[in-house]
Motif scaffolding. Structure first.
Motif, PDB file in Angstrom:
ATOM      1  N   GLU A 112      -5.731  -3.116   0.852  1.00  0.00           N
ATOM      2  CA  GLU A 112      -4.752  -2.564   1.795  1.00  0.00           C
ATOM      3  C   GLU A 112      -3.325  -2.781   1.316  1.00  0.00           C
ATOM      4  N   GLY A 113      -3.154  -3.353   0.129  1.00  0.00           N
ATOM      5  CA  GLY A 113      -1.808  -3.550  -0.397  1.00  0.00           C
ATOM      6  C   GLY A 113      -0.979  -4.528   0.416  1.00  0.00           C
ATOM      7  N   SER A 114      -1.636  -5.535   1.028  1.00  0.00           N
ATOM      8  CA  SER A 114      -0.881  -6.491   1.860  1.00  0.00           C
ATOM      9  C   SER A 114      -0.518  -7.759   1.104  1.00  0.00           C
ATOM     10  N   ARG A 121       0.342   2.695   1.188  1.00  0.00           N
ATOM     11  CA  ARG A 121      -0.755   1.854   0.699  1.00  0.00           C
ATOM     12  C   ARG A 121      -0.293   0.451   0.315  1.00  0.00           C
ATOM     13  N   ASN A 122       0.952   0.102   0.646  1.00  0.00           N
ATOM     14  CA  ASN A 122       1.374  -1.296   0.456  1.00  0.00           C
ATOM     15  C   ASN A 122       2.235  -1.689   1.646  1.00  0.00           C
ATOM     16  N   THR A 123       1.983  -2.903   2.172  1.00  0.00           N
ATOM     17  CA  THR A 123       2.630  -3.281   3.439  1.00  0.00           C
ATOM     18  C   THR A 123       4.109  -3.637   3.265  1.00  0.00           C
ATOM     19  N   LEU A 157       4.955  -3.902  -5.824  1.00  0.00           N
ATOM     20  CA  LEU A 157       5.009  -2.940  -6.931  1.00  0.00           C
ATOM     21  C   LEU A 157       6.478  -2.807  -7.328  1.00  0.00           C
ATOM     22  N   LEU A 196      -6.793  -1.842  -5.666  1.00  0.00           N
ATOM     23  CA  LEU A 196      -5.990  -1.990  -4.458  1.00  0.00           C
ATOM     24  C   LEU A 196      -6.882  -1.999  -3.226  1.00  0.00           C
ATOM     25  N   ALA A 199       4.781  -8.800   3.104  1.00  0.00           N
ATOM     26  CA  ALA A 199       3.472  -9.143   2.526  1.00  0.00           C
ATOM     27  C   ALA A 199       3.060 -10.563   2.931  1.00  0.00           C
ATOM     28  N   ILE A 207       0.807  -7.510  -2.427  1.00  0.00           N
ATOM     29  CA  ILE A 207       1.200  -6.959  -3.721  1.00  0.00           C
ATOM     30  C   ILE A 207       2.650  -6.472  -3.634  1.00  0.00           C
TER      31      ILE A 207
END
Ligand code: FAD
Ligand code: EPU
Length: 344
Positions: free
Chosen positions: A55-57, A15-17, A61, A53, A237, A59
């Motif tokens: 597409e988490g592109s 869920r994050n790119t 974490l 959130l 990202a 961000i």
């Protein structure tokens, strides 16, 4: 419990790119925005932090999320008014690039320069996405959001959103608004933006001398595909830093010292500097520390070569910030939201 799904201790790697293997204490996937008040009222959701959130592109974490991740999965595109200008309301969870392609197919103009930007429609106003000489703010009529302070749905018109370069009210008050829909006003015809470096050359290469919006879109697709690493191939990202904006005096001093410096004088007597140029000139392009790196294709892109943690990626980014500052006296700021840092 229709309209949403709750999952405990959920993995976020897909869920994050940037492909960071963080977890969320609770993941809430929402498909019906009218259920938001009910969902936000759950004691488990109220107890901790809430991170929205798409597409988490955009961000990073830096660790696990000790709270709820709210994944916006609402869908729907409604043409409310057609004619010379169309008014189109779009649910936050729609994919941005699908929406842009749909508008072009319908003969609506305006968003052609913004094709192929990853992410959701709901995230587009957050940092006022922009590319190839255009920013989305220009075509946003209003944004509908759940206001966590007023505890109700609010509609913010374009002025209220306070859009600026990679900035908006939503970015400045990060925990306040959950964008549920965006309303666009798109013309059937408008003056095409051809001035960003590379567009005219690309159109020439395509043999197009009277471009329509879909030609611009095709040219932008070619340029983006050539320049930027694909998150499906290597975690990233997009631009990890904003292009810094400096006072004219500082810009001129740097330009005297470094004739090759890439800079764009603004119309507010300040200069925007190319962060990519600064990073490359400071020697960071293509550098690698473990699996964290700066892309060798584009100096502005932080990449995950494999299993870099969010912490490792952030350490490298901080090293770039310090290195560029030491060399040029310019402090770069991250463009994505860095969860768990002072930039959150
Ligand atoms: P996320 O990464 O999921 O979220 C980003 C931020 O917005 C977070 O703070 C999140 O909490 C908040 N947010 C998301 N949805 C909502 C919502 N519904 N309500 C409230 N807050 C929300 N950006 C550009 O501007 N121009 C570019 O040219 C560009 N190119 C890119 C190229 C690549 C290869 C990549 C990977 C990224 C690029 N980006 C670019 C950045 C990114 O695509 C955009 O910022 C996009 O809008 C992020 O959408 P998202 O759904 O992935 O948001
Ligand atoms: N450059 C270098 N080294 C590199 C790459 C670029 O020196 O490795 C220099 C070149 O001189 C080039 C200049 O930087 O001419 C500008 O490069 P580019 O056209 O790729 O634009 P950018 O400033 O690096 C910005 C946005 C992008 C957007 C493009 C196109 C920001 C932070 N980034 O990048 O947005 O797609 O312009 O409009 O404003 C994003 O936000 O994630 C993003 C990808």
């Amino acid at each position: 419990m229709g309209g949403y799904t709750l999952i405990e201790n959920a993995p976020l790697v897909a869920r994050n790119t940037l492909r960071v293997a963080a977890r969320a204490k609770l993941l809430a996937e929402i498909r019906d925005a009218s259920k938001l008040p009910e969902l936000l009222d759950f004691p488990a959701v109220r107890a901790g932090r809430l991170l929205v959130l798409g597409e988490g592109s955009n961000i990073l974490l830096t660790g696990d999320v000790d709270g709820t991740v709210l994944a916006m999965e609402t869908r729907g595109v409604h043409v409310e008014q057609d004619g010379e200008v169309a008014r189109i309301a779009v649910a936050a969870g729609e994919r941005w690039d699908d929406f842009v392609r749909w508008t072009l197919g319908q003969g609506f103009a305006g968003l052609e320069n913004l094709i192929l930007i990853p992410g959701t429609v709901g995230a587009a106003p957050i940092q006022n996405i922009g590319a190839y000489g255009m920013e989305v703010a220009e075509f946003i009529e209003s944004v509908e959001a759940w206001d966590q302070v007023k505890k109700r749905v609010v509609t913010l018109d374009r002025n209220a959103c306070a859009f600026a370069y990679r900035d908006s009210l939503f970015k400045r008050e990060p925990d306040r608004f959950i964008v549920t829909a965006v309303r666009f006003a798109l013309p059937r015809t408008h003056t095409l933006r051809l001035d960003y470096a590379g567009i005219r050359e690309e159109l020439e290469r395509m043999g197009v001398d009277k471009p329509a919006p879909f030609h611009i879109a095709e040219a932008v697709v070619h340029l983006r595909t050539r320049k930027l690493p694909d998150p499906a191939v290597i975690g990233n990202a997009g631009s990890f830093f904003k292009n810094p904006i400096v006072e004219v005096a500082q810009g001129e001093t740097l330009k005297r010292e470094y004739a090759e410096l890439v800079a764009w004088p603004g119309n507010d007597s300040r200069w925007k500097l190319s962060a990519a140029w600064l990073i490359e000139a400071a020697g960071f392009k293509g550098m690698r520390e473990g699996d964290a790196g700066m892309s060798n294709r584009h100096a502005l892109v932080l990449v995950n070569h494999g299993t870099a943690s969010g912490h490792e990626l952030w350490q490298l980014a901080q090293c770039v910030i310090e290195g560029v500052h030491a060399r040029f006296g310019v402090r770069l700021e991250p463009e994505p939201v860095v969860i768990g840092s002072e930039y959150e």
